[in-house]
Design an enzyme around this catalytic site. Structure first.
Site, PDB file in Angstrom:
ATOM      1  CB  VAL A  15     -43.278 -37.777 -31.659  1.00  0.00           C
ATOM      2  CG1 VAL A  15     -43.558 -38.708 -30.492  1.00  0.00           C
ATOM      3  CG2 VAL A  15     -41.796 -37.454 -31.748  1.00  0.00           C
ATOM      4  CB  ALA A  34     -53.275 -50.597 -21.259  1.00  0.00           C
ATOM      5  CD  GLU A 131     -39.027 -43.536 -19.894  1.00  0.00           C
ATOM      6  OE1 GLU A 131     -39.352 -43.967 -18.786  1.00  0.00           O
ATOM      7  OE2 GLU A 131     -37.858 -43.218 -20.185  1.00  0.00           O
ATOM      8  CB  VAL A 134     -34.655 -38.122 -21.103  1.00  0.00           C
ATOM      9  CG1 VAL A 134     -33.155 -38.372 -21.002  1.00  0.00           C
ATOM     10  CG2 VAL A 134     -35.025 -36.836 -20.385  1.00  0.00           C
ATOM     11  N   GLY A 136     -35.383 -40.755 -26.093  1.00  0.00           N
ATOM     12  CA  GLY A 136     -36.351 -41.445 -26.960  1.00  0.00           C
ATOM     13  C   GLY A 136     -36.781 -42.811 -26.478  1.00  0.00           C
ATOM     14  CB  ILE A 138     -33.025 -45.224 -23.757  1.00  0.00           C
ATOM     15  CG1 ILE A 138     -32.207 -45.380 -25.038  1.00  0.00           C
ATOM     16  CG2 ILE A 138     -32.336 -45.881 -22.575  1.00  0.00           C
ATOM     17  CD1 ILE A 138     -30.814 -44.765 -24.952  1.00  0.00           C
ATOM     18  CG  ASP A 203     -32.006 -32.107 -27.765  1.00  0.00           C
ATOM     19  OD1 ASP A 203     -33.239 -32.009 -27.688  1.00  0.00           O
ATOM     20  OD2 ASP A 203     -31.409 -33.208 -27.794  1.00  0.00           O
ATOM     21  CE  LYS A 207     -32.910 -35.191 -25.835  1.00  0.00           C
ATOM     22  NZ  LYS A 207     -32.183 -35.634 -27.027  1.00  0.00           N
TER      23      LYS A 207
HETATM   24  N1  LIG Z   1     -38.659 -36.234 -33.432  1.00  0.00           N
HETATM   25  C1  LIG Z   1     -38.096 -36.979 -32.490  1.00  0.00           C
HETATM   26  O1  LIG Z   1     -37.408 -37.957 -32.791  1.00  0.00           O
HETATM   27  C2  LIG Z   1     -38.300 -36.658 -31.031  1.00  0.00           C
HETATM   28  C3  LIG Z   1     -37.670 -37.464 -30.053  1.00  0.00           C
HETATM   29  C4  LIG Z   1     -37.891 -37.198 -28.704  1.00  0.00           C
HETATM   30  C5  LIG Z   1     -38.703 -36.146 -28.351  1.00  0.00           C
HETATM   31  N2  LIG Z   1     -39.270 -35.363 -29.319  1.00  0.00           N
HETATM   32  C6  LIG Z   1     -40.120 -34.267 -28.890  1.00  0.00           C
HETATM   33  O2  LIG Z   1     -41.445 -34.544 -29.321  1.00  0.00           O
HETATM   34  C7  LIG Z   1     -42.118 -33.323 -29.602  1.00  0.00           C
HETATM   35  C8  LIG Z   1     -42.628 -33.375 -31.038  1.00  0.00           C
HETATM   36  O3  LIG Z   1     -41.536 -33.535 -31.912  1.00  0.00           O
HETATM   37  P1  LIG Z   1     -41.740 -33.883 -33.487  1.00  0.00           P
HETATM   38  O4  LIG Z   1     -40.393 -34.203 -33.988  1.00  0.00           O
HETATM   39  O5  LIG Z   1     -42.842 -34.852 -33.668  1.00  0.00           O
HETATM   40  O6  LIG Z   1     -42.180 -32.441 -34.023  1.00  0.00           O
HETATM   41  P2  LIG Z   1     -42.795 -32.095 -35.441  1.00  0.00           P
HETATM   42  O7  LIG Z   1     -42.590 -33.189 -36.416  1.00  0.00           O
HETATM   43  O8  LIG Z   1     -42.323 -30.715 -35.778  1.00  0.00           O
HETATM   44  O9  LIG Z   1     -44.368 -32.012 -35.131  1.00  0.00           O
HETATM   45  C9  LIG Z   1     -44.941 -30.989 -34.391  1.00  0.00           C
HETATM   46  C10 LIG Z   1     -46.451 -31.070 -34.539  1.00  0.00           C
HETATM   47  O10 LIG Z   1     -47.036 -30.034 -33.745  1.00  0.00           O
HETATM   48  C11 LIG Z   1     -48.032 -29.398 -34.520  1.00  0.00           C
HETATM   49  N3  LIG Z   1     -48.165 -28.014 -34.105  1.00  0.00           N
HETATM   50  C12 LIG Z   1     -47.224 -27.036 -34.083  1.00  0.00           C
HETATM   51  N4  LIG Z   1     -47.755 -25.885 -33.642  1.00  0.00           N
HETATM   52  C13 LIG Z   1     -49.050 -26.149 -33.381  1.00  0.00           C
HETATM   53  C14 LIG Z   1     -50.136 -25.351 -32.929  1.00  0.00           C
HETATM   54  N5  LIG Z   1     -49.977 -24.054 -32.639  1.00  0.00           N
HETATM   55  N6  LIG Z   1     -51.326 -25.954 -32.789  1.00  0.00           N
HETATM   56  C15 LIG Z   1     -51.505 -27.256 -33.082  1.00  0.00           C
HETATM   57  N7  LIG Z   1     -50.517 -28.062 -33.512  1.00  0.00           N
HETATM   58  C16 LIG Z   1     -49.310 -27.499 -33.660  1.00  0.00           C
HETATM   59  C17 LIG Z   1     -47.564 -29.494 -35.958  1.00  0.00           C
HETATM   60  O11 LIG Z   1     -48.681 -29.351 -36.810  1.00  0.00           O
HETATM   61  P3  LIG Z   1     -48.535 -29.445 -38.430  1.00  0.00           P
HETATM   62  O12 LIG Z   1     -48.077 -30.857 -38.701  1.00  0.00           O
HETATM   63  O13 LIG Z   1     -49.896 -29.209 -38.929  1.00  0.00           O
HETATM   64  O14 LIG Z   1     -47.527 -28.415 -38.814  1.00  0.00           O
HETATM   65  C18 LIG Z   1     -46.943 -30.886 -35.969  1.00  0.00           C
HETATM   66  O15 LIG Z   1     -47.912 -31.849 -36.259  1.00  0.00           O
HETATM   67  C19 LIG Z   1     -41.098 -32.206 -29.326  1.00  0.00           C
HETATM   68  O16 LIG Z   1     -41.244 -31.759 -27.997  1.00  0.00           O
HETATM   69  C20 LIG Z   1     -39.775 -32.922 -29.461  1.00  0.00           C
HETATM   70  O17 LIG Z   1     -38.737 -32.302 -28.711  1.00  0.00           O
HETATM   71  C21 LIG Z   1     -39.087 -35.601 -30.637  1.00  0.00           C
END
Ligand SMILES: NC(=O)c1ccc[n+]([C@@H]2O[C@H](COP(=O)([O-])OP(=O)(O)OC[C@H]3O[C@@H](n4cnc5c(N)ncnc54)[C@H](OP(=O)(O)O)[C@@H]3O)[C@@H](O)[C@H]2O)c1
Length: 430
Positions: A15, A34, A131, A134, A136, A138, A203, A207
């Site tokens: 993300v 904005a 936003e 929940v 993504g 939508i 999960d 939501k």
């Molecule tokens: N993926 C989706 O489609 C999606 C959809 C809706 C909501 N979300 C939500 O969005 C959030 C992020 O999801 P994601 O899928 O992008 O996760 P992700 O790909 O696992 O990325 C997590 C990021 O956080 C960083 N991180 C982890 N621990 C850290 C720390 N201690 N200090 C600094 N940085 C740290 C990681 O660093 P490194 O890269 O260096 O390891 C990585 O860049 C979550 O809350 C998830 O539930 C995700």
């Protein structure tokens, strides 16, 4: 043009990198809407050397994400690390304490700590926007909190986890078993290496807890959500559901009754003509029943870099414009103290699949248990005969109480002619 909104971005994974890409690709559109440019100026992640597919040159780097809250040049903190505890929670708390608005996609954090974080944000007079947490891409938070703000909502139901919907869709289309499809989904990147949060319904429950709080104007109550996942759904049940005119979906359903709020996540059989039954693959959907607007349904991509970044940046645009809504739609003191009702208070129709010994009298034993529990049968289906061996028998019931059904299930499972624990799936109107 006015001074750019300066963003500190924590988390550069799926993300976070998506937000950087979107802000580059759509800088003109975002700035116009904005009223000023929105620019990431500082970032934090764990691995400074990793190629994230987006340029990071010129951005201040922090190894400790909490340091973003103290950076005087950061106007807004965006938390995209994830997890209900640890650095994500510490960063959000520190940002609010520092008087900085926060945008997050973190449903676990908001579902578990949303009440306390909202109280802190309102005391500090800062916005906490989520936003992206929940469904993504939508815009369901905005739809509920703002678009439908004039309505009383009686029910909200949704397909809230794209991984589960992909698995159930593929099982149905290909006639394959859960474990095979899950393994494929992991290879294709649709399921995490540790898929438990998705397939066990947690999960979706995060939501749903957030949606229920917004829909009914009450404090978020994640522990009250009844949660069942999809591990026990078999290709056989999906085929029987199809024969009966249903599809199986993992639904999150929250209902407002006179006695309180029911919130539950579980596999459900919905009529195959219901609009939500046609939401397939990784897509999500949310159906809201509003007293003046009527039924509203939104469908779209619930995850992925682009859709989730779209929601994060929409929140940033609101902040840049100075548009603010209380976190839960009303001030904490104005939220209704509605009780949460247990699953035993549920009533509905049920599908039961039993594996029984193919022998005379077996069905009579099962129907006697149901009759004694006050459960009335709607239909019965038995396919194939193999005397003396295990055969599936499928029953559907009229509306009955969950408590009656659970007590009947226990006694049916104990019958010597019933060979496996019965499969029970709730039937929902969609
Ligand atoms: N993926 C989706 O489609 C999606 C959809 C809706 C909501 N979300 C939500 O969005 C959030 C992020 O999801 P994601 O899928 O992008 O996760 P992700 O790909 O696992 O990325 C997590 C990021 O956080 C960083 N991180 C982890 N621990 C850290 C720390 N201690 N200090 C600094 N940085 C740290 C990681 O660093 P490194 O890269 O260096 O390891 C990585 O860049 C979550 O809350 C998830 O539930 C995700």
């Amino acid at each position: 043009m006015a001074r750019p909104l300066s963003v500190g971005l924590a988390g550069l994974g799926t993300v976070g990198a998506g937000v950087l890409s979107l802000l580059r690709a759509n800088a003109d559109v975002v700035a116009a809407r904005a009223g000023r440019p929105v620019a990431v100026t500082a970032v934090s992640a764990r691995d400074r050397g990793r190629d994230r597919g987006v340029p990071l040159a010129g951005l201040r780097w922090y190894d400790d994400p909490v340091a973003l809250a103290a950076d005087p040049a950061v106007d807004v903190v965006v938390e995209l690390i994830g997890g209900a505890e640890g650095p994500a929670r510490a960063l959000v708390e520190a940002s609010i304490a520092a008087g900085k608005p926060v945008v997050t996609a973190n449903k676990a954090l908001i579902a578990v700590h949303g009440a306390a974080l909202a109280a802190a944000a309102e005391a500090a007079g800062v916005t906490l926007a989520f936003e992206a947490a929940v469904a993504g891409g939508i815009p369901v938070i905005k739809a509920l909190r703002e678009g439908l703000a004039a309505n009383r909502i009686s029910r909200i139901a949704g397909i809230l986890n794209g991984t589960c919907n992909y698995i159930l869709t593929t099982m149905r289309e290909r006639g394959r078993e859960f474990a095979d499809v899950l393994a494929d989904a992991q290879r294709l990147g649709y399921a995490e290496a540790d898929p438990a949060f998705d397939i066990d319904g947690v999960d979706a429950a995060h939501k749903l807890a957030i949606l229920a709080a917004l829909a009914f104007g009450r404090p978020v109550d994640f522990p009250a959500v009844h949660i069942e996942g999809i591990r026990r759904i078999s290709a056989l049940d999906i085929a029987f559901a199809g024969a009966l005119g249903y599809r199986i979906k993992l639904l999150g359903i929250a209902t407002r009754t006179e006695r309180g709020i029911k919130a539950r996540v579980h596999p459900a059989m919905v009529p195959d003509s219901a609009p939500i039954a046609l939401v397939e693959g990784v897509f999500n959907a949310v159906v809201m029943d509003a007293d003046f607007a009527g039924r509203v349904m939104l469908e779209g991509r619930g995850a992925g870099a682009g859709p989730t970044a779209s929601a994060v940046v929409a929140d940033l645009i609101d902040l840049a414009r100075g548009r603010a809504t209380p976190v839960w739609g009303a001030a904490p003191g104005a939220l209704a103290p509605l009780d949460s009702l247990p699953m035993a208070a549920h009533s509905g129709a049920f599908y039961l699949r039993l594996m029984v010994v193919d022998r005379p009298g077996v069905i009579a034993d099962v129907t006697a248990v149901l009759r004694d529990a006050g459960v009335s049968l709607e239909s019965m289906l038995q396919r194939g005969r193999s005397p003396g061996e295990a055969v599936p028998v499928v029953l559907t019931t009229h509306e009955t109480s969950e408590a009656a059904m659970q007590s009947a299930l226990g006694r049916i499972a104990a019958l010597p002619t019933v060979l496996e624990p019965p499969t029970m799936i709730r039937i929902e109107p969609g």
